[in-house]
Design a protein around this motif. Structure first.
Motif, mmCIF file in Angstrom:
data_model
loop_
_atom_site.group_PDB
_atom_site.id
_atom_site.type_symbol
_atom_site.label_atom_id
_atom_site.label_comp_id
_atom_site.label_asym_id
_atom_site.label_seq_id
_atom_site.Cartn_x
_atom_site.Cartn_y
_atom_site.Cartn_z
ATOM 1 N N MET A 1 0.625 -8.922 6.852
ATOM 2 C CA MET A 1 0.122 -7.599 6.554
ATOM 3 C C MET A 1 -1.382 -7.735 6.343
ATOM 4 O O MET A 1 -1.827 -8.260 5.339
ATOM 5 C CB MET A 1 0.816 -7.100 5.287
ATOM 6 N N LEU A 2 -2.132 -7.298 7.328
ATOM 7 C CA LEU A 2 -3.578 -7.450 7.265
ATOM 8 C C LEU A 2 -4.278 -6.312 6.535
ATOM 9 O O LEU A 2 -5.350 -6.504 5.982
ATOM 10 C CB LEU A 2 -4.150 -7.556 8.683
ATOM 11 N N HIS A 3 -3.696 -5.137 6.534
ATOM 12 C CA HIS A 3 -4.347 -3.958 5.964
ATOM 13 C C HIS A 3 -3.373 -3.178 5.076
ATOM 14 O O HIS A 3 -3.074 -2.010 5.336
ATOM 15 C CB HIS A 3 -4.903 -3.070 7.083
ATOM 16 N N PRO A 4 -2.898 -3.801 3.987
ATOM 17 C CA PRO A 4 -1.892 -3.144 3.138
ATOM 18 C C PRO A 4 -2.392 -1.865 2.482
ATOM 19 O O PRO A 4 -1.602 -0.958 2.216
ATOM 20 C CB PRO A 4 -1.538 -4.205 2.100
ATOM 21 N N ASN A 5 -3.688 -1.759 2.269
ATOM 22 C CA ASN A 5 -4.236 -0.545 1.660
ATOM 23 C C ASN A 5 -4.016 0.684 2.544
ATOM 24 O O ASN A 5 -3.987 1.813 2.053
ATOM 25 C CB ASN A 5 -5.724 -0.714 1.365
ATOM 26 N N LEU A 7 -1.291 1.427 4.045
ATOM 27 C CA LEU A 7 0.072 1.942 3.927
ATOM 28 C C LEU A 7 0.108 3.211 3.084
ATOM 29 O O LEU A 7 0.913 4.098 3.324
ATOM 30 C CB LEU A 7 0.991 0.899 3.295
ATOM 31 N N SER A 8 -0.763 3.274 2.103
ATOM 32 C CA SER A 8 -0.750 4.441 1.217
ATOM 33 C C SER A 8 -2.087 5.171 1.178
ATOM 34 O O SER A 8 -2.243 6.131 0.436
ATOM 35 C CB SER A 8 -0.367 4.010 -0.201
ATOM 36 N N GLY A 9 -3.041 4.735 1.976
ATOM 37 C CA GLY A 9 -4.345 5.387 1.990
ATOM 38 C C GLY A 9 -4.893 5.467 3.399
ATOM 39 O O GLY A 9 -4.283 4.987 4.353
ATOM 40 N N PRO A 10 -6.050 6.084 3.518
ATOM 41 C CA PRO A 10 -6.633 6.253 4.853
ATOM 42 C C PRO A 10 -7.172 4.942 5.412
ATOM 43 O O PRO A 10 -7.412 3.992 4.672
ATOM 44 C CB PRO A 10 -7.773 7.245 4.599
ATOM 45 N N GLY A 11 -7.346 4.918 6.697
ATOM 46 C CA GLY A 11 -7.939 3.757 7.349
ATOM 47 C C GLY A 11 -7.447 3.614 8.770
ATOM 48 O O GLY A 11 -6.375 4.096 9.119
ATOM 49 N N HIS A 12 -8.245 2.925 9.565
ATOM 50 C CA HIS A 12 -7.906 2.755 10.974
ATOM 51 C C HIS A 12 -7.964 1.296 11.411
ATOM 52 O O HIS A 12 -7.845 1.017 12.604
ATOM 53 C CB HIS A 12 -8.832 3.605 11.849
ATOM 54 N N ASP A 13 -8.137 0.373 10.464
ATOM 55 C CA ASP A 13 -8.201 -1.040 10.838
ATOM 56 C C ASP A 13 -6.864 -1.554 11.376
ATOM 57 O O ASP A 13 -6.820 -2.497 12.159
ATOM 58 C CB ASP A 13 -8.639 -1.889 9.648
ATOM 59 N N HIS A 14 -5.763 -0.940 10.939
ATOM 60 C CA HIS A 14 -4.445 -1.398 11.385
ATOM 61 C C HIS A 14 -4.182 -1.118 12.858
ATOM 62 O O HIS A 14 -3.336 -1.772 13.460
ATOM 63 C CB HIS A 14 -3.341 -0.755 10.527
ATOM 64 N N GLU A 15 -4.898 -0.178 13.426
ATOM 65 C CA GLU A 15 -4.627 0.197 14.813
ATOM 66 C C GLU A 15 -4.990 -0.923 15.796
ATOM 67 O O GLU A 15 -4.121 -1.395 16.534
ATOM 68 C CB GLU A 15 -5.332 1.504 15.143
ATOM 69 N N PRO A 16 -6.240 -1.385 15.840
ATOM 70 C CA PRO A 16 -6.534 -2.490 16.759
ATOM 71 C C PRO A 16 -5.826 -3.778 16.347
ATOM 72 O O PRO A 16 -5.427 -4.567 17.206
ATOM 73 C CB PRO A 16 -8.057 -2.633 16.699
ATOM 74 N N GLN A 109 9.511 3.848 1.153
ATOM 75 C CA GLN A 109 8.393 2.958 1.476
ATOM 76 C C GLN A 109 7.662 2.526 0.202
ATOM 77 O O GLN A 109 7.315 1.370 0.033
ATOM 78 C CB GLN A 109 7.413 3.642 2.426
ATOM 79 N N SER A 110 7.444 3.467 -0.710
ATOM 80 C CA SER A 110 6.731 3.165 -1.949
ATOM 81 C C SER A 110 7.524 2.261 -2.887
ATOM 82 O O SER A 110 6.955 1.620 -3.762
ATOM 83 C CB SER A 110 6.385 4.459 -2.680
ATOM 84 N N SER A 111 8.841 2.199 -2.704
ATOM 85 C CA SER A 111 9.652 1.364 -3.571
ATOM 86 C C SER A 111 9.518 -0.120 -3.240
ATOM 87 O O SER A 111 10.039 -0.965 -3.957
ATOM 88 C CB SER A 111 11.126 1.793 -3.507
ATOM 89 N N TYR A 112 8.817 -0.423 -2.157
ATOM 90 C CA TYR A 112 8.547 -1.796 -1.766
ATOM 91 C C TYR A 112 7.048 -2.021 -1.707
ATOM 92 O O TYR A 112 6.453 -2.070 -0.639
ATOM 93 C CB TYR A 112 9.189 -2.093 -0.401
ATOM 94 N N PRO A 113 6.423 -2.129 -2.887
ATOM 95 C CA PRO A 113 4.951 -2.245 -2.897
ATOM 96 C C PRO A 113 4.478 -3.538 -2.224
ATOM 97 O O PRO A 113 5.155 -4.554 -2.261
ATOM 98 C CB PRO A 113 4.606 -2.246 -4.384
ATOM 99 N N VAL A 114 3.339 -3.412 -1.598
ATOM 100 C CA VAL A 114 2.707 -4.534 -0.923
ATOM 101 C C VAL A 114 1.362 -4.772 -1.584
ATOM 102 O O VAL A 114 0.600 -3.849 -1.773
ATOM 103 C CB VAL A 114 2.498 -4.232 0.582
#
Length: 116
Positions: A1-5, A7-16, A109-114
């Motif tokens: 999991m490279l960009h766990p933040n 999962l619950s917040g904004p961001g586009h790093d997970h796409e590439p 999803q939130s019940s399994y925090p990363v």
């Protein structure tokens, strides 16, 4: 999991990163491209398939994006020969049905925090 933040917040790093991960694991480009394009629905040359993945990405968490829904409606109307309003009525009902389960999905999803 490279960009766990993301999962619950904004961001586009997970796409590439997702696209690169899938390609590195041997997933064909025709399938792995969706990981990299699911938030790029306003890009030139976007396909109906990419729009549908973008729409699914939004509606599974009950986010309705009128501009995206209009693009999908236009593509589906053109492909089916139906009037856009007919397509939208059917699409709207289906999106409402899918969105109705969002709270349960997000709670699960939130019940399994990363943590990073």
């Amino acid at each position: 999991m490279l960009h766990p933040n993301e999962l619950s917040g904004p961001g586009h790093d997970h796409e590439p990163a997702g696209h690169a991960l899938l390609r590195a694991r041997g997933v064909e480009e025709r399938l792995s491209r969706f990981a990299g394009t699911h938030a790029s629905w306003t890009a030139d040359g976007i396909t109906l398939e990419e729009l549908l993945v973008s729409l699914a990405d939004k509606v599974w968490k009950a986010k309705r994006v009128p501009d995206l829904e209009q693009l999908v409606t236009g593509h589906l109307a053109q492909a089916s020969g139906q009037e856009p309003w007919e397509v939208f009525l059917a699409l709207d009902d289906e999106l409402d049905r899918i969105a109705a389960g969002a709270d349960a999905r997000l709670a699960y999803q939130s019940s399994y925090p990363v943590s990073a």
